[in-house]
Design a protein around this motif. Structure first.
Motif, PDB file in Angstrom:
ATOM      1  N   GLN A 102       0.647  -1.260   0.213  1.00 33.81           N
ATOM      2  CA  GLN A 102       0.077   0.037  -0.106  1.00 33.81           C
ATOM      3  C   GLN A 102       0.577   1.086  -0.163  1.00 33.81           C
ATOM      4  N   CYS A 103       2.096   1.180   0.278  1.00 37.44           N
ATOM      5  CA  CYS A 103       2.827   2.304   0.337  1.00 37.44           C
ATOM      6  C   CYS A 103       3.594   2.654  -0.891  1.00 37.44           C
ATOM      7  N   PRO A 104       3.739   4.083  -1.225  1.00 33.45           N
ATOM      8  CA  PRO A 104       4.244   4.502  -2.249  1.00 33.45           C
ATOM      9  C   PRO A 104       5.615   3.701  -2.824  1.00 33.45           C
ATOM     10  N   LEU A 105       6.536   3.712  -1.663  1.00 34.68           N
ATOM     11  CA  LEU A 105       7.825   3.436  -1.770  1.00 34.68           C
ATOM     12  C   LEU A 105       7.932   1.936  -2.284  1.00 34.68           C
ATOM     13  N   TRP A 106       6.853   1.187  -1.992  1.00 35.59           N
ATOM     14  CA  TRP A 106       6.957  -0.249  -2.528  1.00 35.59           C
ATOM     15  C   TRP A 106       7.061  -0.575  -3.926  1.00 35.59           C
ATOM     16  N   MET A 107       7.055   0.293  -4.823  1.00 36.21           N
ATOM     17  CA  MET A 107       7.373   0.389  -6.262  1.00 36.21           C
ATOM     18  C   MET A 107       8.429   1.297  -6.564  1.00 36.21           C
ATOM     19  N   ALA A 108       9.405   1.864  -5.471  1.00 28.50           N
ATOM     20  CA  ALA A 108      10.298   2.508  -5.710  1.00 28.50           C
ATOM     21  C   ALA A 108      11.729   1.856  -5.939  1.00 28.50           C
ATOM     22  N   THR A 109      12.566   2.392  -6.200  1.00 30.27           N
ATOM     23  CA  THR A 109      14.026   1.847  -6.335  1.00 30.27           C
ATOM     24  C   THR A 109      14.820   2.707  -5.081  1.00 30.27           C
ATOM     25  N   PRO A 110      15.692   1.584  -4.875  1.00 29.40           N
ATOM     26  CA  PRO A 110      16.578   1.920  -3.577  1.00 29.40           C
ATOM     27  C   PRO A 110      17.032   3.296  -3.353  1.00 29.40           C
ATOM     28  N   ASP A 111      17.330   4.081  -4.769  1.00 29.94           N
ATOM     29  CA  ASP A 111      18.121   5.213  -4.610  1.00 29.94           C
ATOM     30  C   ASP A 111      17.120   6.332  -4.149  1.00 29.94           C
ATOM     31  N   GLN A 112      15.889   6.105  -4.464  1.00 33.49           N
ATOM     32  CA  GLN A 112      14.614   6.782  -4.059  1.00 33.49           C
ATOM     33  C   GLN A 112      14.516   7.009  -2.609  1.00 33.49           C
ATOM     34  N   CYS A 113      15.087   6.126  -1.771  1.00 30.28           N
ATOM     35  CA  CYS A 113      14.829   5.981  -0.167  1.00 30.28           C
ATOM     36  C   CYS A 113      15.862   6.732   0.683  1.00 30.28           C
ATOM     37  N   PRO A 114      15.564   7.726   1.254  1.00 33.91           N
ATOM     38  CA  PRO A 114      16.708   8.525   1.895  1.00 33.91           C
ATOM     39  C   PRO A 114      17.344   7.701   2.908  1.00 33.91           C
ATOM     40  N   LEU A 115      16.736   6.852   3.495  1.00 37.40           N
ATOM     41  CA  LEU A 115      17.297   6.000   4.579  1.00 37.40           C
ATOM     42  C   LEU A 115      17.966   4.530   3.707  1.00 37.40           C
ATOM     43  N   PRO A 116      19.207   4.491   3.638  1.00 39.22           N
ATOM     44  CA  PRO A 116      19.639   3.572   2.925  1.00 39.22           C
ATOM     45  C   PRO A 116      19.313   2.271   3.087  1.00 39.22           C
ATOM     46  N   ASP A 117      19.100   1.337   1.904  1.00 39.59           N
ATOM     47  CA  ASP A 117      18.947   0.057   1.922  1.00 39.59           C
ATOM     48  C   ASP A 117      17.776  -0.359   3.501  1.00 39.59           C
ATOM     49  N   PRO A 118      16.607   0.064   3.272  1.00 38.69           N
ATOM     50  CA  PRO A 118      15.760   0.000   4.806  1.00 38.69           C
ATOM     51  C   PRO A 118      15.246  -1.458   4.780  1.00 38.69           C
ATOM     52  N   TYR A 119      16.381  -2.378   4.985  1.00 41.11           N
ATOM     53  CA  TYR A 119      15.904  -3.795   5.100  1.00 41.11           C
ATOM     54  C   TYR A 119      15.062  -3.995   6.462  1.00 41.11           C
ATOM     55  N   TRP A 120      14.996  -3.107   7.300  1.00 44.47           N
ATOM     56  CA  TRP A 120      14.350  -3.068   8.665  1.00 44.47           C
ATOM     57  C   TRP A 120      12.780  -2.839   8.276  1.00 44.47           C
ATOM     58  N   ALA A 121      12.448  -2.286   6.901  1.00 42.59           N
ATOM     59  CA  ALA A 121      11.153  -1.927   6.693  1.00 42.59           C
ATOM     60  C   ALA A 121      10.350  -2.880   5.984  1.00 42.59           C
ATOM     61  N   PHE A 122      10.774  -4.171   6.133  1.00 37.70           N
ATOM     62  CA  PHE A 122      10.145  -5.167   5.590  1.00 37.70           C
ATOM     63  C   PHE A 122      10.337  -6.570   6.496  1.00 37.70           C
ATOM     64  N   TYR A 123       9.194  -7.354   6.665  1.00 34.92           N
ATOM     65  CA  TYR A 123       9.194  -8.433   7.264  1.00 34.92           C
ATOM     66  C   TYR A 123       9.449  -9.739   6.625  1.00 34.92           C
ATOM     67  N   TRP A 124      10.511  -9.955   6.343  1.00 36.85           N
ATOM     68  CA  TRP A 124      11.109 -11.303   5.744  1.00 36.85           C
ATOM     69  C   TRP A 124      10.327 -12.320   6.058  1.00 36.85           C
ATOM     70  N   PRO A 125      10.331 -13.389   5.085  1.00 37.61           N
ATOM     71  CA  PRO A 125       9.669 -14.530   5.375  1.00 37.61           C
ATOM     72  C   PRO A 125      10.379 -15.385   6.490  1.00 37.61           C
ATOM     73  N   GLY A 126      11.654 -15.434   6.736  1.00 41.54           N
ATOM     74  CA  GLY A 126      12.403 -16.193   7.573  1.00 41.54           C
ATOM     75  C   GLY A 126      12.055 -15.398   8.967  1.00 41.54           C
ATOM     76  N   GLY A 127      12.230 -14.304   9.120  1.00 38.66           N
ATOM     77  CA  GLY A 127      11.851 -13.526  10.402  1.00 38.66           C
ATOM     78  C   GLY A 127      10.212 -13.536  10.778  1.00 38.66           C
ATOM     79  N   GLN A 128       9.533 -13.862   9.938  1.00 40.62           N
ATOM     80  CA  GLN A 128       8.067 -14.031  10.237  1.00 40.62           C
ATOM     81  C   GLN A 128       7.941 -15.557  10.787  1.00 40.62           C
ATOM     82  N   ALA A 129       8.771 -16.425  10.402  1.00 39.51           N
ATOM     83  CA  ALA A 129       8.561 -17.956  10.794  1.00 39.51           C
ATOM     84  C   ALA A 129       9.046 -17.940  12.099  1.00 39.51           C
ATOM     85  N   LEU A 130      10.484 -17.236  12.419  1.00 35.27           N
ATOM     86  CA  LEU A 130      11.188 -17.519  13.624  1.00 35.27           C
ATOM     87  C   LEU A 130      10.191 -16.714  14.663  1.00 35.27           C
ATOM     88  N   THR A 131       9.772 -15.499  14.297  1.00 34.65           N
ATOM     89  CA  THR A 131       8.990 -14.645  15.246  1.00 34.65           C
ATOM     90  C   THR A 131       7.772 -15.551  15.774  1.00 34.65           C
TER      91      THR A 131
END
Lengths: 231, 254
Positions: free
Chosen positions: A31-60
């Motif tokens: 639902q976020c506009p940034l979903w379709m963005a490229t990494p250089d359009q994001c001011p906070l570099p490489d926001p890995y924290w902004a996604f709930y990766w499948p492995g993290g979901q399972a572990l949690t």
């Protein structure tokens, strides 16, 4: 940091669309506009924290379902990302949670997510130290280490394996929990050979991923939780 | 099933292509490039086969200059599991022909086991439409060109629908096979932020044509590249009578 916090709140949405719906997390979703963005359009570099990766979901999910294994334990969340596993460990009654990520914004996102879920931060110790560089200086060695979706790069996986092997040698009773959707370093013989660190993995549980998670992370339809044992 | 997908870096379809002043080729410097649209469709189909659990692994391969790695990263962000870059320098890339690419792919497939190759039916820069057919020939595999629909038919065959003049042609091919993708096979997805981020970490292997024992020796020579002829201006006629007489004069009507 205040500006970064504002940016996170403005550019993420609160989502319960994941394997742990009892937790609401600030994420960049479809639902976020940034979903379709490229990494250089994001001011906070490489926001890995902004996604709930499948492995993290399972572990949690695993921590929430097996809370007793973490009660009164000291736990290290290695590469905390959005902080879901940290929150789960605190909820399960861990004595201390060492929440580590080399990205300060990940720690910030974790703190914001703790507040959002009314989780007390008094038992959490935040650190942005690169644990791979400070070899062997992890003291005290925790009772359990959590690694949610950390094995996405073969060389990097090798570095982590060598660190984990050393820690487990010093403290054999330490548990290593890994959440992973079958990414190549953990799963493929060629890559495991290249890494050259022998280990055994005990499959604890295999969670099927909901359809929208599969769609977001092209091709992964389940995420597994393993306990790693170095030999 | 392991699927190999060929992707080519070409001048973006939306760019107005200009011919070089000396007529040796087209201007490529400072021009936006992207993945050949038919290759995007081929890749999308491979990723869908993986999502349906028919394919186990999708590998993207590109033959071209260093910049081709951008295209491979896009392929990884769209869902390929790994990438192979067969690198040639910019001058050699200009001389590369479909037969060279087909030879390289054939050797690659001999070395690593693949069960299916999906290629775009043609690249929008040279419009050659040869690589898939030649590859099937070198490998002695069945081919299904210009696919508009791909369905599994048991575990050993695929049912492929092809658009032909005046209708549809449905054929059954035995695996391993070479398939080329036509425009209506699917609508490719966009690479999203999380997938672009993860794509940076996926394995990208570098090779050279020499690794496959292929020498890039051109078989054709480009004599001249020229702009299409400019359309002549028309003329205005006063009434239907003069229109008819003009047309008769030109021999368009008896």
């Amino acid at each position: 940091m205040r500006a970064a916090a504002k940016w996170i709140l403005r550019n993420t949405i609160t989502s319960r669309h994941h394997l742990t719906p009892e937790m609401s997390l600030a994420l960049i979703t479809e639902q976020c506009p940034l979903w379709m963005a490229t990494p250089d359009q994001c001011p906070l570099p490489d926001p890995y924290w902004a996604f709930y990766w499948p492995g993290g979901q399972a572990l949690t999910r695993f921590i929430l379902d097996n809370g007793s294994q973490f009660r009164d334990k000291s736990v290290l969340d290695f590469g905390c990302g959005c902080g879901a596993s940290t929150i789960a460990a605190v909820t399960a009654g861990a004595r201390t949670v060492f929440c580590n990520d080399i990205d300060n914004y990940a720690l910030l996102a974790t703190a914001l997510n703790c507040r959002r879920n009314n989780v007390l931060m008094s038992t959490i110790e935040f650190s942005n130290e690169n644990l791979l560089l400070s070899e062997g200086k992890i003291t005290p060695i925790p009772d359990a280490i959590l690694l949610g979706d950390m094995f996405y790069d073969t060389d990097f996986a090798g570095d982590i394996f060598r660190l984990l092997r050393r820690l487990q040698l010093d403290k054999p009773e330490m548990d290593i929990f890994v959440g992973d959707p079958d990414r190549h370093p953990l799963n493929e013989e060629v890559h495991r050979k290249r890494i050259g660190v022998q280990f055994e993995r005990e499959l604890l549980i295999d969670y099927p991923l909901p359809g929208y998670v599969t769609r977001e992370h092209y091709g992964f339809s389940s995420a597994k939780v393993y306990r790693l044992l170095f030999v | 099933m392991r699927v190999l997908v060929g992707v080519k870096r070409v001048i973006d379809y939306a760019v107005k292509v200009r011919v070089k002043a000396d007529k040796t080729g087209v201007v490529k410097d400072n021009v936006k490039h992207s993945m050949n649209p038919f290759d995007e469709i081929a890749l999308e189909e491979a990723v869908r086969l993986k999502e349906k659990k028919i394919a186990k692994e999708v590998v993207a391969v590109s033959c071209g200059p260093t910049a081709s790695q951008e295209t491979l990263r896009t392929a990884l962000a769209m869902g390929a599991d790994k990438a192979i870059h067969v690198e040639v320098d910019a001058a050699t890339a200009e001389k590369m022909e479909p037969i060279h690419v087909a030879k390289i792919l054939a050797k690659l497939i001999e070395k690593e086991k693949f069960d299916l190759v999906i290629l775009g039916k043609q690249a929008i820069d040279d419009d050659a439409n040869q690589t898939g057919q030649m590859l099937a020939g070198f490998l002695d595999w069945p081919q299904a060109m210009f696919a508009s629909k791909i369905e599994p038919d048991g575990s050993t065959h695929l049912k492929v629908t092809r658009e032909i003049d005046g209708g549809l042609d449905t054929i059954k091919v035995k695996l391993p096979a070479v398939i080329s993708a036509d425009l209506r096979l699917n609508e490719p997805r966009y690479a999203t932020l999380p997938n672009i981020m993860k794509a940076k970490k996926k394995p990208l292997e570098k090779k050279t044509p020499a690794d496959f024992g292929v020498e890039i020796k051109p078989q054709t020579e480009t004599v001249e590249v020229s702009d299409p002829p400019v359309r002549q201006a028309g003329i205005m006629v006063d009434d239907v009578q003069s229109l008819v007489s003009k047309l008769r004069e030109k021999g368009a009507i008896p």
